[in-house]
Write a protein that holds these residues in place. Structure first.
Motif, PDB file in Angstrom:
ATOM      1  N   SER A   1      10.507  -6.202   2.059  1.00 52.76           N
ATOM      2  CA  SER A   1       9.854  -6.729   0.871  1.00 52.76           C
ATOM      3  C   SER A   1       8.773  -5.781   0.377  1.00 52.76           C
ATOM      4  CB  SER A   1       9.255  -8.105   1.169  1.00 52.76           C
ATOM      5  OG  SER A   1       8.539  -8.600   0.069  1.00 52.76           O
ATOM      6  N   LYS A   2       7.965  -5.262   1.304  1.00 52.75           N
ATOM      7  CA  LYS A   2       6.906  -4.325   0.920  1.00 52.75           C
ATOM      8  C   LYS A   2       7.490  -3.052   0.330  1.00 52.75           C
ATOM      9  CE  LYS A   2       3.046  -5.657   3.869  1.00 52.75           C
ATOM     10  NZ  LYS A   2       2.091  -5.204   4.906  1.00 52.75           N
ATOM     11  N   ARG A   3       8.579  -2.591   0.956  1.00 52.57           N
ATOM     12  CA  ARG A   3       9.187  -1.358   0.450  1.00 52.57           C
ATOM     13  C   ARG A   3       9.750  -1.575  -0.947  1.00 52.57           C
ATOM     14  NH1 ARG A   3      13.841   1.128  -0.252  1.00 52.57           N
ATOM     15  NH2 ARG A   3      15.041  -0.673   0.427  1.00 52.57           N
ATOM     16  N   THR A   4      10.336  -2.748  -1.180  1.00 52.54           N
ATOM     17  CA  THR A   4      10.893  -3.066  -2.499  1.00 52.54           C
ATOM     18  C   THR A   4       9.794  -3.109  -3.548  1.00 52.54           C
ATOM     19  OG1 THR A   4      12.641  -4.353  -1.458  1.00 52.54           O
ATOM     20  CG2 THR A   4      12.251  -4.738  -3.802  1.00 52.54           C
ATOM     21  N   PHE A   5       8.671  -3.740  -3.201  1.00 56.44           N
ATOM     22  CA  PHE A   5       7.556  -3.800  -4.139  1.00 56.44           C
ATOM     23  C   PHE A   5       7.035  -2.403  -4.443  1.00 56.44           C
ATOM     24  CE2 PHE A   5       6.313  -8.295  -2.604  1.00 56.44           C
ATOM     25  CZ  PHE A   5       7.340  -8.825  -3.361  1.00 56.44           C
ATOM     26  N   SER A   6       6.830  -1.634  -3.370  1.00 55.19           N
ATOM     27  CA  SER A   6       6.267  -0.292  -3.532  1.00 55.19           C
ATOM     28  C   SER A   6       7.189   0.585  -4.359  1.00 55.19           C
ATOM     29  CB  SER A   6       6.020   0.341  -2.160  1.00 55.19           C
ATOM     30  OG  SER A   6       5.078  -0.405  -1.444  1.00 55.19           O
ATOM     31  N   SER A   7       8.525   0.477  -4.129  1.00 55.85           N
ATOM     32  CA  SER A   7       9.457   1.348  -4.848  1.00 55.85           C
ATOM     33  C   SER A   7       9.474   1.010  -6.330  1.00 55.85           C
ATOM     34  CB  SER A   7      10.864   1.220  -4.261  1.00 55.85           C
ATOM     35  OG  SER A   7      11.338  -0.095  -4.408  1.00 55.85           O
ATOM     36  N   SER A   8       9.323  -0.267  -6.703  1.00 55.56           N
ATOM     37  CA  SER A   8       9.298  -0.620  -8.116  1.00 55.56           C
ATOM     38  C   SER A   8       8.023  -0.113  -8.779  1.00 55.56           C
ATOM     39  CB  SER A   8       9.418  -2.136  -8.282  1.00 55.56           C
ATOM     40  OG  SER A   8       8.272  -2.786  -7.787  1.00 55.56           O
ATOM     41  N   LEU A   9       6.907  -0.088  -8.081  1.00 55.55           N
ATOM     42  CA  LEU A   9       5.652   0.426  -8.646  1.00 55.55           C
ATOM     43  C   LEU A   9       5.710   1.933  -8.850  1.00 55.55           C
ATOM     44  CD1 LEU A   9       3.079  -1.653  -6.558  1.00 55.55           C
ATOM     45  CD2 LEU A   9       3.421  -1.804  -9.028  1.00 55.55           C
ATOM     46  N   THR A  10       6.346   2.626  -7.919  1.00 55.30           N
ATOM     47  CA  THR A  10       6.387   4.094  -8.034  1.00 55.30           C
ATOM     48  C   THR A  10       7.301   4.569  -9.153  1.00 55.30           C
ATOM     49  OG1 THR A  10       8.094   4.163  -6.304  1.00 55.30           O
ATOM     50  CG2 THR A  10       5.814   4.495  -5.604  1.00 55.30           C
ATOM     51  N   GLU A  11       8.060   3.634  -9.735  1.00 58.66           N
ATOM     52  CA  GLU A  11       8.865   3.999 -10.908  1.00 58.66           C
ATOM     53  C   GLU A  11       8.005   4.150 -12.161  1.00 58.66           C
ATOM     54  OE1 GLU A  11      11.808   1.009 -11.290  1.00 58.66           O
ATOM     55  OE2 GLU A  11      12.914   1.586  -9.472  1.00 58.66           O
ATOM     56  N   ILE A  12       6.768   3.663 -12.098  1.00 54.20           N
ATOM     57  CA  ILE A  12       5.856   3.730 -13.243  1.00 54.20           C
ATOM     58  C   ILE A  12       5.224   5.121 -13.299  1.00 54.20           C
ATOM     59  CG2 ILE A  12       3.806   2.710 -14.313  1.00 54.20           C
ATOM     60  CD1 ILE A  12       4.412   0.162 -12.684  1.00 54.20           C
ATOM     61  N   GLU A  13       5.163   5.691 -14.486  1.00 53.33           N
ATOM     62  CA  GLU A  13       4.596   7.039 -14.656  1.00 53.33           C
ATOM     63  C   GLU A  13       3.127   7.046 -14.235  1.00 53.33           C
ATOM     64  OE1 GLU A  13       3.972  10.416 -18.169  1.00 53.33           O
ATOM     65  OE2 GLU A  13       5.037   8.544 -18.593  1.00 53.33           O
ATOM     66  N   GLY A  14       2.773   7.968 -13.385  1.00 53.07           N
ATOM     67  CA  GLY A  14       1.399   8.100 -12.928  1.00 53.07           C
ATOM     68  C   GLY A  14       1.065   7.283 -11.687  1.00 53.07           C
ATOM     69  N   ILE A  15       2.022   6.527 -11.171  1.00 54.11           N
ATOM     70  CA  ILE A  15       1.782   5.708  -9.970  1.00 54.11           C
ATOM     71  C   ILE A  15       2.606   6.277  -8.810  1.00 54.11           C
ATOM     72  CG2 ILE A  15       1.881   3.410  -8.947  1.00 54.11           C
ATOM     73  CD1 ILE A  15      -0.095   3.691 -11.260  1.00 54.11           C
ATOM     74  N   GLY A  16       1.910   6.855  -7.874  1.00 53.10           N
ATOM     75  CA  GLY A  16       2.568   7.369  -6.687  1.00 53.10           C
ATOM     76  C   GLY A  16       2.445   6.395  -5.532  1.00 53.10           C
ATOM     77  N   SER A  17       2.802   6.846  -4.339  1.00 57.06           N
ATOM     78  CA  SER A  17       2.799   5.949  -3.182  1.00 57.06           C
ATOM     79  C   SER A  17       1.394   5.485  -2.813  1.00 57.06           C
ATOM     80  CB  SER A  17       3.454   6.651  -1.980  1.00 57.06           C
ATOM     81  OG  SER A  17       2.739   7.833  -1.652  1.00 57.06           O
ATOM     82  N   VAL A  18       0.377   6.367  -3.027  1.00 55.39           N
ATOM     83  CA  VAL A  18      -1.003   6.002  -2.671  1.00 55.39           C
ATOM     84  C   VAL A  18      -1.505   4.893  -3.570  1.00 55.39           C
ATOM     85  CG1 VAL A  18      -3.380   6.809  -2.506  1.00 55.39           C
ATOM     86  CG2 VAL A  18      -1.513   8.270  -1.717  1.00 55.39           C
ATOM     87  N   ARG A  19      -1.317   5.061  -4.885  1.00 56.20           N
ATOM     88  CA  ARG A  19      -1.764   4.032  -5.829  1.00 56.20           C
ATOM     89  C   ARG A  19      -0.954   2.736  -5.662  1.00 56.20           C
ATOM     90  NH1 ARG A  19      -2.802   7.729 -11.292  1.00 56.20           N
ATOM     91  NH2 ARG A  19      -5.053   8.048 -10.932  1.00 56.20           N
ATOM     92  N   ALA A  20       0.364   2.864  -5.386  1.00 56.63           N
ATOM     93  CA  ALA A  20       1.195   1.679  -5.180  1.00 56.63           C
ATOM     94  C   ALA A  20       0.701   0.883  -3.975  1.00 56.63           C
ATOM     95  CB  ALA A  20       2.651   2.079  -4.981  1.00 56.63           C
ATOM     96  N   LYS A  21       0.363   1.597  -2.914  1.00 53.19           N
ATOM     97  CA  LYS A  21      -0.134   0.923  -1.711  1.00 53.19           C
ATOM     98  C   LYS A  21      -1.469   0.242  -1.981  1.00 53.19           C
ATOM     99  CE  LYS A  21      -1.202   1.770   3.175  1.00 53.19           C
ATOM    100  NZ  LYS A  21      -1.262   2.810   4.237  1.00 53.19           N
ATOM    101  N   ALA A  22      -2.349   0.928  -2.738  1.00 51.81           N
ATOM    102  CA  ALA A  22      -3.654   0.344  -3.055  1.00 51.81           C
ATOM    103  C   ALA A  22      -3.508  -0.905  -3.910  1.00 51.81           C
ATOM    104  CB  ALA A  22      -4.520   1.385  -3.772  1.00 51.81           C
TER     105      ALA A  22
END
Length: 610
Positions: free
Chosen positions: A539-560
C-alpha cells in the motif's frame, strides 16, 4: 574402593554421612563407575548429586531381583533426597453425615469424635470426594456453607437452584421432612451403590404411580435418570480386562508429573498425580518411569493384573517379576498403541498435563498438544519455543516474510519479527525462505550470549509450505551447524492444514486433535502476520509511486508527504498552503501536487494568470 562385578545396592552419602541416593545394579562396579566418569551425558540432577557425594557403601545381593527388593525397602526407610519419593501410604478418607436437625453430607480426610456418622474409610480420596459431589447433585442437596435453620429465608437461592441442582432449603423452598428424606436417599446411594439405589427408587416410583402420587413419581424418575447418567459417565472408557492401571508422565521446564488412572471392571475408580521437581532439561524418562513404578507400588497394597505405561522403562522384565511377586499372580507391563487401552493411556496423559499445567499457570490441553506434536515428529521432548515462517508477495513484488513465535503453545507476540526480502527481485519463495532464515541465524550468532530474542534457538521450526521450502532451508541450518527440527506445514485445496512434511514424506496430523489444532493455529497466524505486513508495504509503495508521477515530486518529497498526511486521500484534500507546510516542499511543488489532483482548479488558476 574396589567394587565387585556382582549384583547389589549402592548407597551414596554426603560429607555429613547422610544418605542422598540409593540405587541397584546388575554389576556394581560398572554401574557406579558410570557416575564418576565423564558427566557429558548426565542429566543436570545427576550432576548435582555426584557433586554432593563424599563416599558410598554397597550391599552385595544374590541376584538383581533381590537387589531391586532391597533397594525399594531402603528407599522407603531412608527417603534419600535424589530418589523419587512418594507418600508412604494413602491416607484414608471418609464421608461425614452430621447429626444436626438439618443433616449435611460432606467429604472429610479424617474421622473426628464429634457425634457425626462416618462412612468409610475409603482408600481413594478421589472416589470419596466424587461420590459426595454426585450424591449432592443427584438428590439436590446444598453444598454451600449456610447453616439451617439459622439462614433460612435470609437470602435468595443461588445458581444451583436455578440449574436444578439444589432444592434451596435456604429460601424455604423445601420442608424439613422432604429435606431429610432426600438425605436418607443420598445415604442409601452412598452405602449401597448405584445399582441397588436404582432398584429401590424404581420400586418407590412404581408405588407412587399406582397411588396416583404423580409428583413424587416424577421426582424419583428424575433421580433414577441422574444416577444412570452418572453411571454412564463412569463407564465412558470400557476395557476388555478386569483391572488395569495406566501410568503416564508429562515434563515441562525441569518438572514432571506422573498420573495414574486406575480401573476395575471397566470403571474408573481412582486417580492420582504426583509432581516431581528438579528433573533437569533433558530427563531420562525410561529411568524415571522405572523409579516411579518402584516407589508407587512399594507403598500401595493393591496391584492390578496389567500396568500400562506410556513409554519405555528400564529393567521392564525385572519390574514385572517384582510386581508379580507382590501380587502373587502374573503382572503384565503393557505399551498400548491402539484401541481402548490406548484411550486409557491418553486419559492418563491428559490428567498429567492438566495437573502440571496448573502448577505453571497454563492449560493442560496446551501441554497435551505439544506432547502429541513431539511424538508425531519424533522429537525427544515437547518443544518449548516454536518458530514459524511464511512468505508473502504480489506477483513477485513487495516480497516480505513473517516470523512468529509460540512459547509453550501460546503466541509470544513480543518475539514476532518482519523481514523485507533484499537479496533479489521477482518471485522465488524458496530463495526468500533461505534468505530469511540466514538473516535470522546471523542475528543468533550475534545475540546468542543473551539467550533472548534472536539469541534464543527454537526447539522446532515450521515453514508454511511443503518439502521444497524445507529443502531450501536445510542447507542454511547446516551452514550454521544447527541441529533444529525442521518441517513444512502443508495445506489442502481449501487452504486448511492437511499434514506436516520433511524432505521425505508427509505426516498426517488429523488423528491427533490437539496437535492438529495447535499446528493449524500456527499456520493461520503466520499467514495472517506475513500478509498483513505485505499489504501495508504494498500500500505504501502504491501511494509513493503515484506521488512520484507528479512533476517535481521525487521519493524524498513523496515520503515526507505520506509521513505528514498518512493517506493519499488526505493529500488530495489538502490545499496549497497545507502542502507547503511539509518539509522539503516549496510553492511550485505544492502547486504541482494540488494541480495533479485538482486539474480543473489548476486550469482556472492558469487562465486567471493570463
Amino acid at each position: 574402593m574396589k567394587l565387585p562385578l556382582l549384583p547389589g545396592v549402592y548407597i551414596m552419602k554426603n560429607k555429613k554421612g547422610e544418605i542422598i541416593y540409593i540405587g541397584k545394579a546388575k554389576a556394581l562396579k560398572n554401574r557406579v563407575s558410570q557416575y564418576f566418569g565423564s558427566d557429558r551425558n548426565h542429566p543436570e540432577k545427576v550432576k548435582k548429586m555426584v557433586a554432593s557425594v563424599d563416599h558410598f557403601d554397597y550391599i552385595i545381593c544374590k541376584s538383581e531381583f533381590e537387589a531391586l527388593v532391597l533397594e525399594c525397602s531402603l528407599i522407603k526407610q531412608h527417603k534419600p533426597h535424589y530418589n523419587i519419593l512418594l507418600k508412604d501410604d494413602k491416607g484414608y478418607s471418609y464421608i461425614r453425615i452430621s447429626n444436626d436437625e438439618w443433616r449435611r453430607i460432606s467429604f472429610e480426610m479424617q474421622q473426628n469424635d464429634d457425634g457425626a456418622e462416618y462412612l468409610g474409610p475409603f482408600m481413594s480420596a478421589w472416589y470419596a470426594r466424587n461420590a459426595v459431589e454426585e450424591a449432592l447433585r443427584i438428590f439436590k442437596l446444598p453444598d454451600c456453607g449456610k447453616v439451617f435453620p439459622r439462614d433460612i429465608g435470609k437470602g435468595r437461592p443461588c445458581l444451583n437452584y436455578h440449574i436444578k441442582q439444589c432444592n434451596a432449603p435456604c429460601a424455604g423452598k423445601q420442608t424439613l421432612e422432604d429435606y431429610n428424606e432426600s438425605v436418607d436417599d443420598a445415604i442409601h446411594f452412598l452405602r449401597a451403590g448405584d445399582s441397588e439405589s436404582i432398584r429401590l427408587m424404581t420400586e418407590k416410583m412404581n408405588e407412587a404411580a399406582e397411588n396416583l402420587e404423580f409428583e413424587l413419581a416424577a421426582k424419583l424418575r428424575d433421580r433414577i435418570t441422574a444416577v444412570k447418567r452418572m453411571k454412564e459417565k463412569q463407564t465412558v472408557v470400557e476395557v476388555n480386562i478386569k483391572e488395569q492401571d495406566a501410568v503416564s508422565v508429562i515434563t515441562e521446564n525441569g518438572e514432571a508429573c506422573f498420573a495414574v488412572i486406575r480401573f476395575k471392571d471397566g470403571k474408573l475408580y481412582d486417580k492420582e498425580d504426583f509432581i516431581i521437581h528438579d528433573i533437569g532439561d533433558d530427563p531420562d524418562l525410561p529411568s524415571m518411569r522405572t523409579e516411579f513404578l518402584q516407589q508407587y507400588y512399594s507403598v500401595r497394597n493393591y496391584i492390578p493384573m496389567v500396568v500400562s505405561v506410556d513409554g519405555d522403562i528400564e529393567d521392564e522384565e525385572l519390574i514385572s517379576d517384582w510386581l508379580s511377586e507382590k501380587k502373587g499372580k502374573k503382572v503384565k507391563i503393557a505399551h498400548p498403541h491402539k484401541g481402548d487401552n490406548m484411550r486409557i493411556i491418553e486419559m492418563s496423559r491428559e490428567n498429567a498435563a492438566e495437573r502440571l499445567a496448573q502448577s505453571h499457570g497454563h492449560f493442560g490441553h496446551e501441554l497435551t498438544a505439544l506432547d502429541e506434536l513431539a511424538k508425531l515428529l519424533g522429537l525427544e521432548k515437547p518443544p518449548h519455543r516454536i518458530e514459524s515462517y511464511d512468505i508473502s508477495h504480489t506477483a513477485g513484488s513487495d516480497n516480505v516474510a513473517g516470523m512468529i513465535v509460540y512459547k509453550d503453545a501460546r503466541p509470544s507476540k513480543k518475539d514476532y519479527r518482519r523481514f523485507a526480502i533484499k537479496g533479489f527481485t521477482g518471485q522465488d519463495d524458496y530463495a526468500s525462505m533461505a534468505e530469511v532464515l540466514t538473516r535470522r541465524f546471523e542475528e543468533y550468532q550475534k545475540e546468542k550470549s543473551t539467550g533472548e530474542g534472536f539469541g534464543e534457538l527454537p526447539d522446532l521450526i515450521l515453514l508454511d509450505g511443503g518439502k521444497g521450502q524445507v529443502s531450501a532451508v536445510r542447507p542454511v541450518l547446516e551452514k550454521f551447524g544447527l541441529d533444529v527440527p525442521l518441517f513444512g506445514m502443508v495445506k489442502d485445496n481449501h487452504h486448511r492444514t492437511r499434514a506436516i512434511t520433511d524432505e521425505g514424506h508427509e505426516i498426517s496430523i488429523s488423528s491427533k486433535r490437539r496437535a492438529f489444532t495447535l499446528v493449524s493455529g500456527i499456520q493461520d497466524e503466520v499467514h495472517r502476520f506475513a500478509i498483513t505486513y505485505h499489504r501495508k508495504k504494498h500500500s505504501k509503495r502504491t501511494f509513493s509511486s503515484s506521488l512520484t508521477e507528479i512533476e517535481g515530486i521525487g521519493s524524498v518529497r513523496a515520503k515526507a508527504l505520506m509521513q505528514r498526511f498518512k493517506t493519499l486521500a488526505r493529500i488530495k484534500q489538502a490545499d496549497i498552503q497545507e502542502l507547503m507546510t511539509v518539509k522539503g516542499m516549496n510553492l511550485p511543488a505544492a502547486e504541482a501536487v494540488y494541480g495533479y489532483y485538482h486539474p480543473n482548479d489548476a486550469s482556472e488558476n492558469n487562465d486567471s494568470k493570463k
